[in-house]
Write a protein that holds these residues in place. Structure first.
Motif, PDB file in Angstrom:
ATOM      1  N   THR A  68     -19.991  41.362  -2.407  1.00 35.30           N
ATOM      2  CA  THR A  68     -19.442  41.943  -3.626  1.00 35.30           C
ATOM      3  C   THR A  68     -18.315  42.899  -3.289  1.00 35.30           C
ATOM      4  O   THR A  68     -18.258  43.459  -2.200  1.00 35.30           O
ATOM      5  CB  THR A  68     -20.508  42.714  -4.412  1.00 35.30           C
ATOM      6  OG1 THR A  68     -21.115  43.647  -3.539  1.00 35.30           O
ATOM      7  CG2 THR A  68     -21.556  41.795  -4.980  1.00 35.30           C
ATOM      8  N   TYR A  69     -17.438  43.071  -4.242  1.00 32.47           N
ATOM      9  CA  TYR A  69     -16.340  44.009  -4.079  1.00 32.47           C
ATOM     10  C   TYR A  69     -15.950  44.471  -5.477  1.00 32.47           C
ATOM     11  O   TYR A  69     -16.403  43.906  -6.480  1.00 32.47           O
ATOM     12  CB  TYR A  69     -15.156  43.333  -3.363  1.00 32.47           C
ATOM     13  CG  TYR A  69     -14.141  44.317  -2.856  1.00 32.47           C
ATOM     14  CD1 TYR A  69     -14.421  45.147  -1.779  1.00 32.47           C
ATOM     15  CD2 TYR A  69     -12.894  44.443  -3.484  1.00 32.47           C
ATOM     16  CE1 TYR A  69     -13.501  46.062  -1.321  1.00 32.47           C
ATOM     17  CE2 TYR A  69     -11.958  45.359  -3.030  1.00 32.47           C
ATOM     18  CZ  TYR A  69     -12.259  46.172  -1.953  1.00 32.47           C
ATOM     19  OH  TYR A  69     -11.346  47.088  -1.505  1.00 32.47           O
ATOM     20  N   ILE A  70     -15.133  45.503  -5.529  1.00 31.35           N
ATOM     21  CA  ILE A  70     -14.690  46.031  -6.816  1.00 31.35           C
ATOM     22  C   ILE A  70     -13.174  45.870  -6.920  1.00 31.35           C
ATOM     23  O   ILE A  70     -12.438  46.359  -6.067  1.00 31.35           O
ATOM     24  CB  ILE A  70     -15.043  47.539  -6.943  1.00 31.35           C
ATOM     25  CG1 ILE A  70     -16.548  47.747  -6.946  1.00 31.35           C
ATOM     26  CG2 ILE A  70     -14.392  48.140  -8.175  1.00 31.35           C
ATOM     27  CD1 ILE A  70     -17.222  47.391  -8.243  1.00 31.35           C
ATOM     28  N   PHE A  71     -12.734  45.136  -7.930  1.00 31.13           N
ATOM     29  CA  PHE A  71     -11.310  45.081  -8.250  1.00 31.13           C
ATOM     30  C   PHE A  71     -11.142  45.595  -9.671  1.00 31.13           C
ATOM     31  O   PHE A  71     -11.886  45.176 -10.570  1.00 31.13           O
ATOM     32  CB  PHE A  71     -10.774  43.642  -8.192  1.00 31.13           C
ATOM     33  CG  PHE A  71     -10.680  43.085  -6.792  1.00 31.13           C
ATOM     34  CD1 PHE A  71      -9.836  43.667  -5.849  1.00 31.13           C
ATOM     35  CD2 PHE A  71     -11.403  41.964  -6.436  1.00 31.13           C
ATOM     36  CE1 PHE A  71      -9.745  43.138  -4.564  1.00 31.13           C
ATOM     37  CE2 PHE A  71     -11.311  41.442  -5.152  1.00 31.13           C
ATOM     38  CZ  PHE A  71     -10.483  42.033  -4.214  1.00 31.13           C
ATOM     39  N   GLY A  72     -10.182  46.487  -9.887  1.00 30.66           N
ATOM     40  CA  GLY A  72      -9.926  46.987 -11.234  1.00 30.66           C
ATOM     41  C   GLY A  72     -11.157  47.598 -11.873  1.00 30.66           C
ATOM     42  O   GLY A  72     -11.330  47.546 -13.087  1.00 30.66           O
ATOM     43  N   GLY A  73     -12.065  48.147 -11.057  1.00 34.26           N
ATOM     44  CA  GLY A  73     -13.270  48.776 -11.583  1.00 34.26           C
ATOM     45  C   GLY A  73     -14.347  47.780 -11.962  1.00 34.26           C
ATOM     46  O   GLY A  73     -15.384  48.158 -12.509  1.00 34.26           O
ATOM     47  N   VAL A  74     -14.111  46.507 -11.686  1.00 34.71           N
ATOM     48  CA  VAL A  74     -15.063  45.467 -12.086  1.00 34.71           C
ATOM     49  C   VAL A  74     -15.574  44.767 -10.833  1.00 34.71           C
ATOM     50  O   VAL A  74     -14.835  44.557  -9.871  1.00 34.71           O
ATOM     51  CB  VAL A  74     -14.381  44.441 -13.028  1.00 34.71           C
ATOM     52  CG1 VAL A  74     -15.367  43.393 -13.481  1.00 34.71           C
ATOM     53  CG2 VAL A  74     -13.757  45.163 -14.212  1.00 34.71           C
ATOM     54  N   LYS A  75     -16.840  44.396 -10.880  1.00 28.69           N
ATOM     55  CA  LYS A  75     -17.433  43.737  -9.725  1.00 28.69           C
ATOM     56  C   LYS A  75     -16.877  42.325  -9.557  1.00 28.69           C
ATOM     57  O   LYS A  75     -16.770  41.570 -10.524  1.00 28.69           O
ATOM     58  CB  LYS A  75     -18.951  43.670  -9.876  1.00 28.69           C
ATOM     59  CG  LYS A  75     -19.644  43.150  -8.635  1.00 28.69           C
ATOM     60  CD  LYS A  75     -21.087  43.550  -8.589  1.00 28.69           C
ATOM     61  CE  LYS A  75     -21.952  42.575  -9.342  1.00 28.69           C
ATOM     62  NZ  LYS A  75     -23.379  42.842  -9.098  1.00 28.69           N
ATOM     63  N   ALA A  76     -16.529  41.993  -8.345  1.00 27.76           N
ATOM     64  CA  ALA A  76     -16.087  40.631  -8.026  1.00 27.76           C
ATOM     65  C   ALA A  76     -17.021  40.071  -6.966  1.00 27.76           C
ATOM     66  O   ALA A  76     -17.490  40.801  -6.103  1.00 27.76           O
ATOM     67  CB  ALA A  76     -14.656  40.665  -7.505  1.00 27.76           C
ATOM     68  N   SER A  77     -17.287  38.791  -7.054  1.00 29.31           N
ATOM     69  CA  SER A  77     -18.220  38.170  -6.121  1.00 29.31           C
ATOM     70  C   SER A  77     -17.488  37.320  -5.113  1.00 29.31           C
ATOM     71  O   SER A  77     -16.466  36.710  -5.429  1.00 29.31           O
ATOM     72  CB  SER A  77     -19.227  37.292  -6.867  1.00 29.31           C
ATOM     73  OG  SER A  77     -20.011  38.113  -7.676  1.00 29.31           O
TER      74      SER A  77
END
Lengths: 1143, 513
Positions: free
Chosen positions: A793-802
């Protein structure tokens, strides 16, 4: 033996392939044949309509050429499943027949056999057939009675609850508390009455039953320490101890239930040589650590394979997830899978130890196999058994910690020594007095009650056993308990003479409140550690009656209130289990049987955790909760083909081939959330929490496909050979190594049967055994040979990305761990079998260990599971059973001893040492002394060597032999290990009249315990409570002088290694068998027997260990971190009153 | 031998077939072939655009682990940080510069870097074959090459010559390779960044904010040139970033560290940041630990470990008007926060005489209530800044001062922009000699980037590690008697982790270790 001979004879007849027509023409009403009559009442018989009686119309193929009438009747009886009784004076049974027929009905066959005999066949209400002289028909129901007493050799002591059977019939009765028995309704004739009972030589005598007379037959039994005709399960079959070639220990139901322990694994402790059983903690339902001939494996598990009535059961119950705050980190370990079983349902447990015994289980057998056989119904009227006990348990020992005033003084001293202001004023210090005793606050007197009821019985074709069990056990720590409801049903059914079905099912549900023990961390709670460290100057409750979680002035943190944690943290595991099996057998030819066994093991496990904001962990997170569920269905199908035959009376052959198809499907899910608006809903409010921490779902599946075979032969009753092999295919292994082959062979020589030894009249039995074989271990996770993708998981633009990426490399060569084992042993019985000794030497080497081996990180991964490394276990076992006294006062002794030497032979990539390999030990923040070192045993510890005090601080030996308070230049070395030199059990049983006394001791010598608790409890920093050792011992013996800023030692050292040797009074039990006359006096004639007893468990312990209890292992499921005490639930002492009754 | 089981199998199959009358029809091979239903395998992935995005996201995901404890190396081993008694043995070894090749953190950085490289290699190997939008595909490969370059750049700066893998390995043996000479490693890094820059966009919007941009690639390239002392190329590349007009400094220095400014495209100062759990997306996402470990123990509102104390020399270097001083980089007891709550603390010390040392404040966002009051791991949303505009300005100023040709603003303007943003009252520095300018710039970098992952690399780049360590250990031995004895550094490089040499005999150790 007789059966085998018969099989051989019949098979020979088939081989002759000569088919002769029936020698005589028969009709149902031939005057020369017997009449078929039915006894409507004692005085009235009517003719049976043969054409409408299925039992008589059943078709048989018979070759009775050259057989006597007696033999012929036995054959028909067996094949027709019909009980045929007769007196020897009814007919000339030695008449030789000339009869061979295909598809002949039972009625015709009987008519044929009994043609020209002046007899009739009379059927009773329960389907029994009795052959009576025709002139006696009018008195045919005037039966007789056989009765008598069964007594011990000296003639006074009654032998209770043994079965007296009239051989060849189903007439039987069991003795009551006075040893008396009575078999009514026996047709007149001559019988052989037989008594077979464990612990005595079998006895037989001829009885002649006369109409309306009571025939007396008393038996005097000679106690023996070993019974050669005892049946032993060996996997896919049974044998007798006489013919056994392998090393197999058997534990009977009597031994299991003598000690009131509701879990069978713990009940095995001290009863079998070579089987080391260590109680892991006092938590109700906690698993015992079982090692059969030492631990073979480092990472793939050391638990034996458990097989219940042919169904291998799954031992995985715990949730596995690496997320923080999951159930595992809160001390949830999964219930003991064996908790599902009620010890009262167990008939016997056979423990297969050497490779010749276990190799038939192939890739799962390296750690030994435990075969559990449940009780079955017997022919006869329903027998009801009721048993139950009630007991109370207390903690075995409390530790001595500072009281209020002592703590305040020490806290002040720590501060003044550091140049700081004292925390408490002198007035406060003296006012505190004893303060709160937090140990007393969390421990209690805990009741346990257990109730069993069973009913069993059956007819010739249908036999049943039903039982129910309710267990309600409280733990000695507040908020802990376990309940179990279990139901067992066994049903055996014959369909005709050639087809049989045995089936059984266990339904059980256990629920356990588990003590939170997350270690010494800050976001978890450990009731024991917190109780030991809690500030004794603080109250349990606030003035308003709520739990005190205010700031503790001594450490500036909110009070981690152990009482609140014990009572208010939900930490509940529930498991529902169904274990069922159906085994069908079909006799193809005489001696050849096709069988198919279907088994299922279904487990539904639920694990709930909730910490409200009134407890420390919840306070940090606004309440935190988790729920996990795991559902496993494990099904197995095992078709087998068995053949047994004999050449002559002394040579037998037993063979089995078969295959196994097994699949395990699991689904699990767990979720964690924190930040609850209200604690009211507990874990059921997960979806209303502010922060959802995560959810974990898994669906691991595995399958096993195997082919196996075994051949056992006994030549001349003295040369025994056994060879077996199993080819196992497992989905857990790479495509290049998916199948493994596991062969074994054994020879045994019954020296005592050699004529030249017989002449000596010295040995009742002397058998030398040797075996060699190979077994495997495949107890690893699934798909480890594949390169699987893991979520990221990571955070882009404050949103979780998988994301997804592989985190393993493929390993197509992955295969099982291989254990090669040599065993040599002997069994000897002397002095009329009053002394029986079994001794074994074994040498095991396990190679191709499944280890997580470091690989160059340049590959992107740091470890890969590979087959590297090896471990050896070499040991001796000794079992001695003696009958010391018989007669008025009886005394038997059973001693078993186990020596095992375990050693790491090699590790990965030529490494000679791997430090701290036990992950999660000390919960990451505390000491982790675990080590693997070539030449040392598994479960060794590595650390610094305490070398006296300097400036109030402990010092450690340096490389140059000096001392240093810093560990920078201190020497690290092996500082101990948990492996005992030897362990054992000693049982003495005394009987006198209606009283029995059993004293059961266990002991373990030479092992060590690593006491992490002590590092926390002797830091002497004025922050948390300490052992009273700091009062007199500060500045010496490794205890630092009180000083703010002392941290509890995170460095493993000899300071915390303690001697784990102990001698323990495991159980003492006094039982009283109520005389039947007492029962008759109070008009309870239906009562067959009543026994009451009192017992005490752990009634004494001799040890030098300073912690709660030397039987401790916090990390019970870890193969490499045994013997570590860290906030572990202490063992208990229990007093029990119990009652057994049969009706 | 290996065939034996199979032969036996083959012989037993007819028998099994006979018994099979009783069986449900299952063929042996399909019965045993595992079909994982709860995990993906490589054979059924890397097929779609979504797979490509997931593959590159996993590279970013691993960055969180690399940078979680990065400050142990970059800052604790520098001269800004003293380890308190709460810090473990590892922290003291780093702060005292007494570690050796067995220290776990070198293995941690090494292994995480190569995991990043392996994942980036998978993207570079597999994504070009996926049928998808070509611009997006080029961007994804560009992101992977940027991240791979960053990983190699860290490795080469810390360890010198390192093994280079440009394709994903599939066996343990694929990792058994020797070290590649430094220059060749730099060639790979420069080639990756030169390829990435044109493939990457200048900015992103929405749920893509935070991916690597062309500006990030160029800024990193400038740093690579600067580290190689290629002053002209460094000045040129940094100047290209400055001239692009895409970046600017926040007027208020601390605004760049506010969590609310972390995920927004309006942030013109941050060029590339490693993101941790956002305040709204905590589930299953790693949180950062920078505040948790740095704040003084006993600081109210939640867990704080108080592992570090700020070097008094750094504390004293801030003028009272410098925004980077108290309430900026550091906090001094008693401390009054934005909500007028006053806290005081003592640095817990076993072997020092009490008194309050300054603690790091840099990542404590007092406007963000979760950051201020609830410091459990899951809620730490502080990002770890890799590149920001102030760094580009100072890189440019340094490159020009050391001999590079100005391609944008003057070296003085670049330096003064950074100085005067933080302390608007200070007079401009104009026309310093090269040496004086160098000294001023180095002081400015230390003040601007304290506890921000730059210090050790700057020291190494300037070749001053030995002298700085000598000063630090002397200070430590005076302040904390018994902590250490004055000594220098054995090398401008870190040791190759012993565990790696043990498992890969082709690796050699750096001199001095």
């Amino acid at each position: 033996m007789g059966r085998i001979l018969r099989c051989l004879a019949l098979l020979g007849a088939f081989a002759a392939a000569r088919r002769a027509p029936a020698q005589q023409q028969l009709t149902d009403n031939t005057l020369s044949g017997p009449r078929f009559l039915y006894a409507e009442s004692p005085t009235k018989t009517v003719a049976v309509d043969v054409s409408r009686t299925p039992a008589l119309r059943r078709q048989l193929s018979l070759d009775l050429d050259g057989r006597s009438v007696k033999e012929a009747l036995a054959i028909i009886s067996t094949r027709a499943g019909m009980d045929i009784a007769y007196g020897s004076d009814a007919i000339p049974f030695n008449t030789v027949l000339h009869l061979k027929a295909d598809g002949i009905t039972v009625a015709a066959a009987l008519t044929d056999v009994l043609a020209d005999q002046p007899v009739d066949i009379v059927f009773s209400r329960d389907g029994r057939a009795t052959i009576v002289k025709r002139d006696a028909t009018k008195t045919l129901v005037a039966t007789g009675v056989v009765s008598g007493h069964v007594t011990d050799a000296k003639g006074n002591d009654p032998v209770r609850h043994v079965i007296v059977r009239l051989e060849g019939t189903q007439f039987q009765a069991s003795t009551n508390n006075e040893g008396a028995y009575r078999i009514p309704n026996v047709p007149p004739g001559t019988y052989a009455a037989v008594v077979r009972v464990v612990g005595y030589a079998s006895a037989r005598q001829t009885v002649v039953v006369k109409p309306d007379e009571e025939t007396s037959a008393d038996f005097t039994l000679v106690p023996v320490a070993v019974q050669l005709s005892e049946v032993v399960s060996i996997g896919y079959g049974t044998t007798t101890r006489r013919e056994l070639t392998g090393a197999v220990s058997s534990v009977t139901s009597d031994q299991l239930t003598t000690t009131p322990i509701p879990q069978i694994d713990q009940a095995l402790q001290g009863h079998a040589a070579g089987v080391q059983v260590t109680g892991s903690s006092g938590q109700p339902g906690a698993p015992a650590v079982i090692r059969i001939r030492g631990g073979n494996s480092i990472e793939a598990g050391n638990d034996p394979l458990y097989v219940i009535d042919g169904v291998p059961i799954s031992t995985t119950t715990a949730q596995t997830s690496t997320n923080t705050h999951t159930l595992v980190t809160q001390g949830v370990t999964g219930l003991n899978p064996l908790d599902a079983l009620n010890p009262d349902d167990i008939e016997s447990i056979d423990i297969l130890k050497d490779a010749s015994a276990t190799a038939i289980y192939g890739a799962r057998a390296a750690n030994g196999v435990i075969l559990i056989t449940t009780k079955k119904g017997r022919v006869g009227r329903p027998v009801v058994n009721i048993s139950g006990y009630y007991g109370t348990a207390v903690v075995n020992k409390k530790l001595s910690v500072l009281n209020g005033t002592q703590f305040a003084e020490d806290a002040n001293l720590a501060r003044t020594n550091a140049g700081q202001q004292p925390l408490y004023t002198p007035a406060q210090v003296s006012a505190f007095g004893t303060g709160t005793n937090w140990e007393n606050a969390i421990f209690r007197v805990a009741p346990v009650s257990n109730l069993n009821a069973s009913v069993s019985g059956g007819s010739l074709d249908t036999r049943y056993f039903l039982s129910g069990n309710i267990l309600d056990q409280y733990g000695v720590v507040l908020g802990t308990d376990m309940t179990r409801g279990a139901f067992r049903a066994n049903l055996d059914q014959n369909f005709g003479s050639k087809f049989r079905m045995n089936s059984g099912v266990t339904l059980s549900r256990e629920q356990s409140d588990v003590m939170p023990n997350g270690g010494n961390g800050e976001e978890v709670s450990s009731v024991i550690l917190n109780a030991l460290q809690a500030n004794p100057t603080l109250p349990i409750l606030n003035s308003g009656g709520t739990y005190n979680t205010q700031i503790d002035p001594a450490n500036g943190r909110n009070m981690a209130n152990p009482v609140a944690e014990a009572r208010q943290i939900t930490n509940v595991e529930t498991q529902e289990r169904v274990i069922g099996n159906v085994n069908m057998e079909w006799d193809l030819f005489q001696g050849l049987t096709l069988g198919n066994s279907l088994g299922v093991d279904f487990l539904n496990s639920l694990q709930d955790y909730y910490s409200p904001i009134t407890t420390y962990p919840g306070l940090q997170d606004g309440g935190i909760g988790s729920r996990g569920q795991l559902q496993t269905t494990n099904w197995v199908e095992e078709p087998t083909l068995k053949y047994q035959t004999a050449w002559g009376p002394l040579t037998t052959i037993n063979a089995v081939v078969g295959s196994t198809f097994q699949r395990s499907n699991t689904q699990n899910i767990s979720g964690t959330a924190q930040g609850f608006v209200t604690d009211e809903l507990g874990v059921n409010g997960l979806n209303n929490a502010q922060t959802f921490n995560g959810v974990f779902t898994g669906d691991p599946n595995s399958s096993l496909e195997s082919y196996f075979g075994r051949l056992n032969t006994t030549l001349l009753d003295r040369y025994l050979f056994s060879v077996s092999g199993r080819s196992d295919g497992s989905s857990k292994f790479g495509p290049n190594n998916r199948y493994g082959f596991f062969p074994a062979g054994a020879v045994a020589w019954r020296v005592s049967q050699e004529p030249f030894i017989k002449q000596l009249h010295l040995f009742d039995d002397l058998k030398l055994r040797a075996s060699y074989g190979r077994t495997g271990n495949q107890d690893i996770g699934n798909y480890l040979f594949l390169s699987t993708l893991q979520p990221s998981t990571y955070i882009f633009g404050g949103v979780k990305a998988s994301g997804y990426a592989p985190n393993t490399l493929p390993n197509p060569n992955l295969k099982w761990e291989t254990t090669d084992q040599f065993d040599a042993g002997f069994d000897v019985a002397v002095l009329h079998s009053r002394i029986a000794i079994t001794a074994d030497y074994y040498n095991k080497k396990t190679s191709n260990l499944l280890l997580s081996a470091p690989v160059p990180s340049t590959t992107g991964v740091t470890n890969q599971v590979e087959n590297v490394g090896s471990v050896s276990n070499i040991g001796y076992e000794l079992g001695i059973n003696t009958v010391n006294l018989t007669g008025v006062v009886g005394w038997t002794t059973s001693l078993n001893l186990t020596w095992n030497k375990n050693k790491v032979l090699s590790l990965v990539n030529g490494d000679t040492i791997i430090i701290g390999p036990g992950t999660g030990i000390g919960n990451g923040a505390n000491q982790n002394p675990t080590v693997l070192k070539v030449g040392q045993p598994v479960n060794s510890w590595y650390g610094y060597v305490y070398n006296g005090m300097q400036n109030g601080q402990p010092t450690y030996r340096t490389l140059t032999g000096g001392q240093s308070t810093s560990t920078g230049n201190a020497m690290q070395t092996i500082i101990g290990n948990a492996q005992p030199n030897y362990t054992g059990g000693l049982t003495n049983r005394f009987t006198a009249g209606p009283f029995g006394l059993t004293v059961f001791l266990t002991f373990s010598v030479g092992g060590h315990i690593y006491n992490i608790n002590r590092s926390v409890l002797t830091a002497n920093n004025g922050v948390g409570n300490q052992l009273t050792d700091v009062l007199s011992g500060a500045g010496q013996n490794g205890i630092p002088v009180a000083h703010t800023g002392n941290t509890f030692d995170t460095r493993p050292s000899t300071l915390f290694v303690e001697d784990g040797t102990f001698l323990r009074g495991k159980n003492i039990r006094l039982d009283f068998n109520v005389p039947s006359s007492w029962m008759r006096a109070i008009r309870m004639r239906h009562v067959d027997h009543v026994q009451v007893y009192v017992s005490a468990q752990n009634f004494f312990t001799v040890t030098k260990y300073s912690g709660f209890d030397p039987e401790v292992t916090e990390y019970a499921t870890s193969p490499i971190a045994q013997g570590i005490d860290f906030g572990t639930y202490p063992q208990t002492r229990q007093f029990t009153f119990g009652l057994n009754a049969g009706f | 031998m290996r065939n034996t089981p199979r032969r036996i199998m083959a012989r037993m199959r007819p028998l099994a077939a006979g018994l099979g009358l009783l069986l449900v029809g299952t063929s042996c091979n399909s019965f045993l072939d595992p079909h994982p239903t709860d995990t993906l395998t490589q054979t059924n992935f890397y097929r779609t655009a979504a797979d490509a995005v997931a593959a590159v996201n996993a590279v970013y995901g691993q960055e969180q682990y690399l940078y979680l404890f990065f400050f142990y190396i970059s800052d604790v081993a520098g001269d800004d940080v003293f380890a308190t008694n709460n810090f473990g043995t590892d922290g003291h070894q780093l702060a005292d510069y007494t570690f050796d090749k067995t220290l776990y953190w070198f293995e941690n950085i090494w292994a995480n870097s190569y995991t990043i490289i392996q994942r980036a290699n998978i993207v570079v190997d597999r994504v070009p074959a996926i049928t998808m939008d070509t611009t997006e595909r080029a961007r994804i490969v560009g992101e992977a090459r940027f991240l791979r370059a960053l990983a190699y750049f860290n490795l080469v700066r810390m360890y010198g010559d390192v093994p280079v893998l440009l394709h994903a390995g599939t066996t343990p043996q694929s990792g058994l390779i020797p070290r590649t000479p430094l220059d060749s490693v730099y060639k790979v890094i420069i080639s990756d960044l030169q390829a990435a820059a044109p493939a990457l966009p200048t900015s992103y919007s929405g749920a893509d904010v935070g991916r690597a941009t062309s500006g990030a690639a160029l800024s990193l390239l400038a740093k690579v040139y600067l580290t190689q002392q290629q002053w002209t190329l460094a000045a040129q590349t940094a100047g290209q970033v400055i001239s692009s007009g895409n970046y600017a400094l926040y007027t208020t220095w601390f605004d760049n560290f506010r969590i609310a400014n972390q995920y927004v495209s309006s942030n013109k100062e941050n060029i590339f940041t490693i993101n941790y759990a956002s305040p709204t997306e905590a589930a299953g996402v790693l949180g950062s630990i920078t505040t948790l470990f740095a704040l003084p123990q006993g600081y109210p509102g939640g867990d704080a470990y108080g592992l570090m104390q700020v070097n008094p020399k750094l504390v004293n270097s801030f003028s009272p008007t410098d925004q980077r001083g108290n309430h900026g980089t550091i906090m001094i007891s008693p401390y009054t926060d934005e909500h007028n709550t006053t806290t005081s603390w003592t640095v817990p010390a076993l072997d020092h005489n009490g008194g309050a040392g300054a603690a790091f404040h840099k990542y404590l966002d007092e406007e963000n209530t979760q950051n201020l009051t609830a410091r459990s791991w899951e809620q730490q949303a502080n990002g770890w800044i890799i590149l920001r505009y102030a760094d580009v300005l100072l890189m440019y100023a340094e490159a020009v001062n050391e001999g590079g040709t100005p391609t944008s603003i003057s070296r003085d303007a670049a330096l003064n922009m950074v100085r005067q943003r933080a302390d608007p009252g200070v007079p401009s520095l104009i026309g310093l000699t090269q040496t004086d300018f160098r000294d001023s710039l180095r002081i400015e970098r230390r003040k601007e980037f304290g506890y921000e992952g730059q210090r050790w690399f700057d020291m190494a780049r300037w070749g001053v590690i030995d002298s700085v360590v000598r000063v630090k250990t002397t200070d430590l031995s005076i302040l904390y008697p018994g902590e250490t004895t004055p000594h220098g550094a054995p090398s401008n490089l870190f040791p190759i982790p012993l565990a790696e040499i043990q498992v890969n005999p082709k690796l050699t150790q750096n001199p001095g270790w």
